[in-house]
Design an enzyme around this catalytic site. Structure first.
Site, PDB file in Angstrom:
ATOM      1  N   LYS A 160      -5.050   1.763   0.066  1.00 17.02           N
ATOM      2  CA  LYS A 160      -5.622   1.645  -1.274  1.00 17.02           C
ATOM      3  C   LYS A 160      -5.517   2.947  -2.052  1.00 17.02           C
ATOM      4  CE  LYS A 160      -9.193  -0.435   0.376  1.00 17.02           C
ATOM      5  NZ  LYS A 160     -10.593  -0.713   0.580  1.00 17.02           N
ATOM      6  N   ARG A 199      -2.797  -0.927  12.813  1.00 14.29           N
ATOM      7  CA  ARG A 199      -2.677  -1.316  11.408  1.00 14.29           C
ATOM      8  C   ARG A 199      -1.334  -1.981  11.170  1.00 14.29           C
ATOM      9  NH1 ARG A 199      -6.245   1.798   7.954  1.00 14.29           N
ATOM     10  NH2 ARG A 199      -5.076   1.398   6.049  1.00 14.29           N
ATOM     11  N   GLU A 215     -13.997  -1.984   1.854  1.00 15.81           N
ATOM     12  CA  GLU A 215     -14.659  -1.081   0.924  1.00 15.81           C
ATOM     13  C   GLU A 215     -14.253  -1.522  -0.482  1.00 15.81           C
ATOM     14  OE1 GLU A 215     -14.917   3.701   0.065  1.00 15.81           O
ATOM     15  OE2 GLU A 215     -13.824   3.013   1.814  1.00 15.81           O
TER      16      GLU A 215
HETATM   17  P1  ATP Z   1      -7.039   1.642   2.860  1.00 16.56           P
HETATM   18  O1  ATP Z   1      -6.444   2.868   3.432  1.00 16.56           O
HETATM   19  O2  ATP Z   1      -6.029   0.667   2.406  1.00 16.56           O
HETATM   20  O3  ATP Z   1      -8.073   1.907   1.831  1.00 16.56           O
HETATM   21  P2  ATP Z   1      -9.175   1.123   4.516  1.00 16.56           P
HETATM   22  O4  ATP Z   1      -9.255   1.056   5.970  1.00 16.56           O
HETATM   23  O5  ATP Z   1      -9.830   2.298   3.909  1.00 16.56           O
HETATM   24  O6  ATP Z   1      -7.702   0.941   4.093  1.00 16.56           O
HETATM   25  P3  ATP Z   1     -11.121  -0.861   4.057  1.00 16.56           P
HETATM   26  O7  ATP Z   1     -11.455  -1.610   2.834  1.00 16.56           O
HETATM   27  O8  ATP Z   1     -12.084   0.094   4.601  1.00 16.56           O
HETATM   28  O9  ATP Z   1      -9.746  -0.142   3.792  1.00 16.56           O
HETATM   29  O10 ATP Z   1     -10.635  -1.870   5.186  1.00 16.56           O
HETATM   30  C1  ATP Z   1     -11.322  -3.023   5.594  1.00 16.56           C
HETATM   31  C2  ATP Z   1     -10.800  -3.410   6.928  1.00 16.56           C
HETATM   32  O11 ATP Z   1      -9.398  -3.641   6.871  1.00 16.56           O
HETATM   33  C3  ATP Z   1     -11.022  -2.322   7.954  1.00 16.56           C
HETATM   34  O12 ATP Z   1     -11.513  -2.933   9.120  1.00 16.56           O
HETATM   35  C4  ATP Z   1      -9.669  -1.727   8.167  1.00 16.56           C
HETATM   36  O13 ATP Z   1      -9.539  -1.283   9.483  1.00 16.56           O
HETATM   37  C5  ATP Z   1      -8.749  -2.909   7.886  1.00 16.56           C
HETATM   38  N1  ATP Z   1      -7.435  -2.489   7.410  1.00 16.56           N
HETATM   39  C6  ATP Z   1      -7.140  -1.735   6.326  1.00 16.56           C
HETATM   40  N2  ATP Z   1      -5.815  -1.542   6.226  1.00 16.56           N
HETATM   41  C7  ATP Z   1      -5.247  -2.198   7.260  1.00 16.56           C
HETATM   42  C8  ATP Z   1      -3.893  -2.387   7.707  1.00 16.56           C
HETATM   43  N3  ATP Z   1      -2.857  -1.850   7.064  1.00 16.56           N
HETATM   44  N4  ATP Z   1      -3.690  -3.139   8.818  1.00 16.56           N
HETATM   45  C9  ATP Z   1      -4.726  -3.691   9.466  1.00 16.56           C
HETATM   46  N5  ATP Z   1      -6.003  -3.556   9.103  1.00 16.56           N
HETATM   47  C10 ATP Z   1      -6.275  -2.818   8.015  1.00 16.56           C
HETATM   48 MG    MG Z   2     -11.993   2.386   4.899  1.00 17.63          MG
END
Ligand code: ATP
Ligand code: MG
Length: 549
Positions: A267, A257, A32
């Site tokens: 984020k 994760r 995102e």
């Molecule tokens: P954040 O909470 O950091 O915003 P998010 O899942 O909302 O994480 P996205 O940009 O939607 O962030 O994530 C893109 C991809 O990265 C998704 O498939 C998500 O599952 C994966 N992802 C995000 N954080 C992690 C993590 N700590 N470990 C493994 N995969 C992750």
């Molecule tokens: Mg997300």
């Protein structure tokens, strides 16, 4: 591709099974664009890119930009740069917003099938009606609207007739489902906001749970790999794919994760730290973002090495931050050029060395067991030098093998010197140390040994430099997210001023150096010609104990 725990995970076994029936593998990495990528995202992208590569398939980069509120074009460019820096490349570049038209058409299709309805409950009411983990929900009073009325209202939602939050389009599934995600989840919401890709075209936006499976299906994604928090959303994912009647059905597989001690990988929290000014930006070298790690001097390969050791599993776990540092240190030990820097200088005057005379001293760029034969560079040695303040002690403890009154020490690569005196101010703080050198003791030409060797830089030719020393952002292993900003450790950055060897005047960012006896460093982009600033990437000493040792 090299074999490691990322490319040999349980995910591979699932995919291999599916591959027997349908020999195509297509994945996507769907960030995102609401912030910069952190090291947790690298785990996800590595899984996505490596699974595609392993099965001869491809992986798209898809910006998941269905929420117009938090997203920004700045982040899109930064994310692309970070993925390339990690050494990955995508097949197609897509945006979730590319599919807004299709999402809308599919929403109409679901209304016509009688499996979606427009609901007038507001956010709080929806929560009340939803029930709890132990109690079933209650049907919305708008659940049984006719298809015609639903279509009419949905078109008017799209036309902008209603304010934000006034109505939602909801899936008609089961308000008594044990899975709360299946209790008539929202598919579309009203949001009068411009979007960074589609401008003012839309004032209704699809929810993630509706949009994501549609995007996957349209792109022909076979395996939608995501983190564990989506596991409870999988039945809804499958419901959308089923109800939209996609011929090709993507399969969602979840993995744990990445969590690391002494930091946060989300984020939302990182953004809070940036916006509050608690850190200098997304690339503050203490942050767990990729741009910060790059600035701090972490090599991309060391990050991969760390992720390979941490592995991919189904169960959540927390990895020791010291293991990441260990991987960085191992990589830099093989690759960083050796040089000398004095981070807290005091002057050393060699009283029997003639004024105005210098001699070139060769310093090996890498130690003998380094990765490559990287040669030597020379440093001018003369009468006045700087040494590290704590390499001299007036009243040292036993076994202090550095410089002390009447004591001898070798100056790295040069001569043995004997301390003959020192000058201190009224508080006892030493300003200057005096010594005499032994002309017969030049390094490599002398068999006489002394216990200690210390580093130095020439006083007149050395370049003044700033050193930024980092410690973990949070000094507790588990971070108190509710008091995030207050929990940031004030010791996480210390700034020192000292000197480096002359050739480092124009040191470039991302080029690693080992400042001997001090630590691994790289130049920060804040450097100016002749006034370099160095980030300490990692300390020399390793506190990490691999398991089983
Ligand atoms: P954040 O909470 O950091 O915003 P998010 O899942 O909302 O994480 P996205 O940009 O939607 O962030 O994530 C893109 C991809 O990265 C998704 O498939 C998500 O599952 C994966 N992802 C995000 N954080 C992690 C993590 N700590 N470990 C493994 N995969 C992750
Ligand atoms: Mg997300």
């Amino acid at each position: 591709m090299e074999e490691n725990s990322i490319s040999r995970s349980f995910i591979e076994e699932f995919i291999a099974e599916d591959y027997k029936a349908y020999p195509v593998v297509k994945t996507r990495f769907p960030p995102e664009p609401n912030g910069y990528l952190h090291i947790g995202h690298v785990k996800a992208m590595w899984v996505d890119f490596s699974m595609a590569e392993k099965f001869g398939g491809s992986c798209n980069l898809r910006f998941d930009d269905t929420n117009p509120v938090k997203e920004d074009a700045e982040f899109v460019e930064a994310i692309k740069k970070d993925i390339h820096w990690m050494g990955f490349d995508w097949d197609k570049l897509c945006f979730g917003s590319d599919y807004f038209d299709t999402c809308f058409e599919l929403a109409v299709k679901l209304i016509k099938k009688g499996v979606a309805y427009v609901c007038d409950l507001d956010k709080d009411q929806i929560r009340e009606y939803r029930g709890t983990l132990t109690e079933p929900g209650v049907n919305s009073p708008y659940r049984d609207r006719s298809v015609e009325e639903n279509l009419d209202l949905f078109m008017r939602m799209k036309a902008g007739e209603f304010p934000d939050g006034a109505r939602t389009l909801r899936a008609k599934i089961d308000m008594a489902s044990p899975n709360i995600n299946m209790r008539d989840p929202a598919l579309y919401r009203i949001l009068h906001r411009a979007h960074h890709q589609t401008g003012d075209k839309w004032c209704i936006y699809p929810m993630y749970d509706f949009a994501h499976p549609i995007q996957d299906a349209i792109e022909g994604v076979t395996h939608s790999l995501c983190s564990l928090e989506y596991e409870a959303h999988r039945p809804l994912y499958n419901w959308v794919v089923e109800q939209c009647e996609f011929e090709h059905k993507p399969r969602q597989i979840e993995f744990a994760r990445l969590n690391i001690t002494n930091t946060v990988l989300s984020k939302r929290y990182l953004r809070m730290m940036v916006e509050s000014g608690a850190v200098s930006g997304w690339d503050d070298p203490r942050m767990p973002t990729l741009c910060a790690m790059r600035r701090r001097g972490y090599p991309a390969d060391a990050i991969k090495d760390f992720l390979a050791r941490a592995g991919v599993a189904k169960a959540d776990s927390v990895v020791d931050a010291a293991m990441l540092e260990h991987c960085v240190r191992e990589n830099l030990n093989m690759n960083a050029h050796r040089a000398m820097a004095v981070t807290d200088p005091i002057k050393l005057v060699i009283t029997n060395w003639p004024e105005g005379v210098t001699e070139d001293i060769a310093i090996e760029n890498l130690p003998v067991d380094g990765a490559a034969d990287a040669g030597c560079h020379s440093v001018p040695f003369g009468r006045e030098l700087y040494i590290e303040r704590d390499d001299f002690m007036v009243e040292p403890p036993r076994k202090f093998f550095r410089l002390k009154p009447e004591g001898e020490v070798r100056l790295k690569g040069a001569y043995i010197v004997k301390c003959t005196g020192y000058e201190a101010d009224e508080t006892g703080r030493v300003n200057c140390v005096f010594a005499e050198y032994d002309p017969e003791s030049r390094s490599g030409e002398c068999t006489r040994k002394v216990k200690g060797t210390i580093h130095w830089v020439p006083a007149d030719a050395a370049i003044p430099a700033e050193f930024r020393i980092y410690e973990p952002l949070f000094d507790t292993e588990e971070v108190d997210a509710d008091n995030l900003l207050e929990s940031i450790s004030p010791d996480s950055i210390t700034v020192k001023h000292g000197f480096v060897e002359p050739f480092l005047a124009g040191a470039k960012p991302e080029v690693p150096y080992q400042f001997m006896r001090v630590g691994y460093f790289t130049a920060d982009p804040d450097s100016r010609e002749g006034a370099p600033v160095f980030n300490r990437t990692v300390a020399l000493k390793d506190s990490y104990k691999p398991q089983g040792s």
